[in-house]
Design an enzyme around this catalytic site. Structure first.
Site, mmCIF file in Angstrom:
data_model
loop_
_atom_site.group_PDB
_atom_site.id
_atom_site.type_symbol
_atom_site.label_atom_id
_atom_site.label_comp_id
_atom_site.label_asym_id
_atom_site.label_seq_id
_atom_site.Cartn_x
_atom_site.Cartn_y
_atom_site.Cartn_z
ATOM 1 N N HIS A 48 -7.424 -4.610 10.217
ATOM 2 C CA HIS A 48 -7.187 -4.380 8.782
ATOM 3 C C HIS A 48 -5.896 -5.063 8.313
ATOM 4 C CE1 HIS A 48 -4.945 -0.286 9.510
ATOM 5 N NE2 HIS A 48 -4.049 -1.193 9.211
ATOM 6 N N ASP A 71 0.823 -1.217 0.000
ATOM 7 C CA ASP A 71 0.000 0.000 0.000
ATOM 8 C C ASP A 71 0.856 1.266 0.000
ATOM 9 O OD1 ASP A 71 0.916 -0.363 2.604
ATOM 10 O OD2 ASP A 71 -1.056 -0.796 3.432
ATOM 11 N N GLU A 86 -9.898 -1.836 5.334
ATOM 12 C CA GLU A 86 -10.492 -1.557 6.642
ATOM 13 C C GLU A 86 -11.721 -2.439 6.863
ATOM 14 O OE1 GLU A 86 -8.835 0.160 8.617
ATOM 15 O OE2 GLU A 86 -8.230 2.137 7.884
ATOM 16 N N ASN A 101 -7.570 -2.627 14.340
ATOM 17 C CA ASN A 101 -8.983 -2.904 14.011
ATOM 18 C C ASN A 101 -9.123 -4.115 13.070
ATOM 19 O OD1 ASN A 101 -8.084 -1.938 11.580
ATOM 20 N ND2 ASN A 101 -9.516 -0.222 11.437
HETATM 21 C C1 GLP Z 1 -0.730 0.318 8.649
HETATM 22 C C2 GLP Z 1 -0.481 -0.436 7.322
HETATM 23 C C3 GLP Z 1 -0.598 -1.925 7.500
HETATM 24 C C4 GLP Z 1 0.129 -2.312 8.767
HETATM 25 C C5 GLP Z 1 -0.626 -1.776 9.958
HETATM 26 C C6 GLP Z 1 0.071 -2.021 11.288
HETATM 27 O O1 GLP Z 1 -1.792 1.176 8.616
HETATM 28 N N1 GLP Z 1 -1.331 -0.060 6.243
HETATM 29 O O2 GLP Z 1 -0.056 -2.582 6.361
HETATM 30 O O3 GLP Z 1 0.192 -3.704 8.864
HETATM 31 O O4 GLP Z 1 -0.984 -0.440 9.812
HETATM 32 O O5 GLP Z 1 1.158 -1.163 11.466
HETATM 33 P P1 GLP Z 1 2.209 -1.352 12.610
HETATM 34 O O6 GLP Z 1 3.073 -2.491 12.218
HETATM 35 O O7 GLP Z 1 2.974 -0.052 12.636
HETATM 36 O O8 GLP Z 1 1.470 -1.601 13.864
#
Ligand code: GLP
Length: 241
Positions: free
Chosen positions: A136, A66, A141, A134
């Protein structure tokens, strides 16, 4: 679905082993990569394995999950910038083989071209995922349908708040992102999801033990034939017996 619960460090080591084994077996593998705090240590391990001469990225192709809409690749909070800093700049990968969705030029009409590029590269051999608090995956989402290709998604307010720690102020967190869709993710031949920390415990429990439902996007992974979840002890608090 295989679920491994261990210390954070051991989870990182074991996840790195998957990449190591794949790159030894298939030096021209196609990798799906994630950003966020969770994969940082894993990328550190991969760099160390490269520096030690155990693996090479020379023939590897990568597709990131992403990117924020509106951020150019040289913006310090863009996911392209993250990948350069945390992995690509430190290994022998061909920059032309690294793909991160384009946060500036992607439109609803051309977003799924990313899926065509993945297909043209032979499909993703191993896809790395984190998980949002959440539930995702990527930026799919809660409520995202399971049949989506790469598309432009609206970010939940809770996601914007969670990611605000990387920005100067919460208002600067983009409201949209280009993300692989859930169908795109499910097409990967093999998937690793890593979840670390107590703030992921609820999402992990819902994904692993709750109903398979678009309310918890990560629950879709239970329908995939080759998924390994690495959860550290805190993130696994809700599923430990
Ligand atoms: C972000 C990304 C995800 C990621 C998630 C968790 O928003 N879009 O791909 O897995 O949140 O992030 P983190 O590893 O910083 O907790």
């Amino acid at each position: 679905m295989q679920i491994i619960i261990d210390s954070t460090a051991k989870c990182v080591n074991q996840a790195a082993e998957h990449f190591y084994a794949l790159l030894r077996r298939k030096p021209d593998a196609v990798l799906g990569l994630a950003t966020g705090s969770t994969p940082e240590a894993l990328y550190g391990r991969l760099i160390a394995q490269y520096e030690a001469g155990y693996i090479s990225f020379r023939q590897v192709t990568t597709f990131n999950l992403d990117e924020y809409v509106g951020l150019a690749g040289d913006h310090p909070q863009s996911y392209r910038h993250f990948m350069q800093e945390k992995l690509f700049d430190h290994v022998d990968i061909d920059p032309k083989r690294t793909h991160v969705p384009d946060g500036l030029h992607t439109t609803p009409e051309n977003a799924a071209d990313y899926d065509k590029m993945i297909g043209a590269a032979g499909g993703i051999d191993l896809l790395l995922l984190g998980i949002g608090a959440n539930g995702h995956i990527g930026f799919n989402e809660p409520g995202s349908s399971f049949d989506t290709l790469t598309h432009i998604a609206d970010l939940d307010e809770s996601t914007r708040q969670a990611n605000a720690r990387f920005f100067a102020s919460p208002e600067e967190v983009p409201a949209q992102a280009v993300t692989m869709g859930i169908h795109t993710i499910m097409q990967a031949r093999s998937i690793i999801l890593m979840a670390f920390g107590a703030n992921k415990a609820q999402a992990v429990a819902a994904a692993v033990t709750g109903p398979v439902s678009s309310d918890v996007p990560a629950s879709v992974l239970r329908l995939h034939p080759d998924v390994t979840i690495y959860a550290d002890d805190e993130a696994a608090a809700g599923i430990k017996v």
